[in-house]
Design a protein around this motif. Structure first.
Motif: not given
Length: 227
Positions: A148-151, A223-227, A179-182
């Motif tokens: 679902a995501g990552t810690q 090097v990219l990141r999600p919008r 979306d989980g904050g990472a």
């Protein structure tokens, strides 16, 4: 997730220490674009792969961990040039291969670094390479892409979009993590499987190429990141 088997780690370390000459030998050497980091790399990964399969007597996955891939070099350079991205944070290096980006995160002062890969040889290589660079990296084997995501506070993924099927699993996982904050950073040398409308450019680097079967000594890596 489980760590590498003792047998896999012992076998890899034995192979690294094998005497001999020629192109089928791993060498501990600085990474061209990230000379602060040394890795055990094959001079010719294709020859090394054939040697591993001959020794094992079975088919093995490609030794992606025996090359310093362009996307990982760019991400490692970016972390070392901007250590505040990793300092004091929990970092996950997805599909870590050699562990280059994980090691760079540790050198940048991360509180904890986990390097994940599905290949037990890669997990063993991370352990050996982290030791060579005198940093602590937790090497863990397993497929995380349905999670679902990552810690982690920072998730880094270098050169993980090299085919359409894999990109179709990786990109949704990275989106869930974001979306989980990472914070998510992707290093990609434009292999044609990006969803550019969902990503924004952070940096761009001309990276020396060490991977096999390339027609140019330098590749432009984003090097990219999600919008």
């Amino acid at each position: 997730m489980t760590g590498p088997s003792t047998a896999a780690l012992t076998e890899l370390e034995r192979e690294i220490d094998l005497p001999g000459d020629g192109l089928d030998r791993l060498r501990l050497a600085p990474v061209p674009f990230v000379p602060e980091v040394r890795l055990h790399l094959a001079e010719d990964a294709i020859v090394w792969w054939a040697r591993m399969e001959a020794a094992a007597g079975r088919t093995l996955p490609p030794p992606y961990w025996a090359s310093a891939w362009a996307g990982g070099q760019a991400l490692a350079r970016h972390l070392l040039d901007h250590p505040e991205l990793a300092a004091g944070r929990r970092v996950l290096d997805l599909a870590a291969g050699s562990g280059l980006v994980a090691i760079a995160a540790a050198l940048a002062g991360a509180a904890q670094v986990v390097a994940n890969d599905i290949d037990p040889y890669a997990v063993a290589a991370v352990t050996v390479n982290a030791r060579a660079n005198r940093v602590t990296v937790l090497a863990r084997q397993g497929d995380l892409l349905d999670d679902a995501g990552t810690q982690a506070d920072l998730l880094v993924a270098g050169d993980v979009l090299y085919d359409r099927e894999l990109a179709g699993r990786v990109l949704p996982y990275l989106r869930r993590a974001a979306d989980g904050g990472a914070q998510v950073l992707i290093g990609d040398p434009d292999r044609g499987h990006l969803s550019l409308d969902a990503l924004e450019l952070v940096a761009s680097y001309p990276v020396p190429i060490t991977e096999p079967s390339v027609d140019s000594p330098v590749r432009r890596v984003q090097v990219l990141r999600p919008r």
